[in-house]
Design an enzyme around this catalytic site. Sequence first.
Site, PDB file in Angstrom:
ATOM      1  N   ASP A   1      -1.735  -0.923   5.855  1.00 31.77           N
ATOM      2  CA  ASP A   1      -2.513  -0.435   7.294  1.00 31.77           C
ATOM      3  C   ASP A   1      -3.890  -0.397   7.578  1.00 31.77           C
ATOM      4  OD1 ASP A   1      -2.492   1.560   5.455  1.00 31.77           O
ATOM      5  OD2 ASP A   1      -2.868   3.134   7.063  1.00 31.77           O
TER       6      ASP A   1
ATOM      7  N   ASP B   1       0.768  -1.145  -0.072  1.00 34.17           N
ATOM      8  CA  ASP B   1      -0.031   0.079   0.050  1.00 34.17           C
ATOM      9  C   ASP B   1       0.996   1.249   0.074  1.00 34.17           C
ATOM     10  OD1 ASP B   1      -2.210   1.729   0.524  1.00 34.17           O
ATOM     11  OD2 ASP B   1      -1.999   1.563   2.560  1.00 34.17           O
TER      12      ASP B   1
END
Length: 211
Positions: free
Chosen positions: A175, A10
């Site tokens: 996350d 990410d």
Amino acid sequence: MNQIRTVLFDLGGVVITLDPQQAVDRFKALGLADAEKRLDSYTQSGIFGDLEHGLITDEDFRREFSLLVGREVSHEACAHAWQGYALEVPKRNLEALKQLKEQGYRVLLLSNTNPYMMEWAESPAFDGEGHPVSYYFDHCYLSYQMQMMKPSEQIFREVLRNEKTFASEVLFVDDGPRNVATASQLGMLTLQPQNGEDWTGKLFERLELKD
């Protein structure tokens, strides 16, 4: 058990540290009173979500946003507000990405993002050394270009199809709890650091355990 060959990252909250409040403050300064409701670090909604989903262009967003706040807002002002999300780009993270490449891993980015954020990320200003984010990755999979968003299974399956790899050969680092849950359900090994956390040690430990 298959060996991990690909590491999928990410962008916001992992490669770069996010400052959601700064983004909210910048959008508020442009006249968006309910910025907290409209902005979300993981999944945007309304015209914000439509932009990241690739359903509208950056110009469509600028025009719609101008109507929303009741005054003409420039492309530059929209970019400045969106880029408020970016707090810092820790050097340790970039070094880890380079190290993974040197060790023979395929290093990929999978981000729910938009053209305004990528204007900065794909500029020489990204790392402070003249390299854009794509310099650090073998390929960047971006939601607005793919017209798909995490945590949908669809976007993960598309990455696997395009990469001609199996979920069991991928380590996914994100996350977002929902994103990690989807990847895990598909059979990927996962790592879920907190925004701003130094995840580099955990990452290499995880790879050593699996390999």
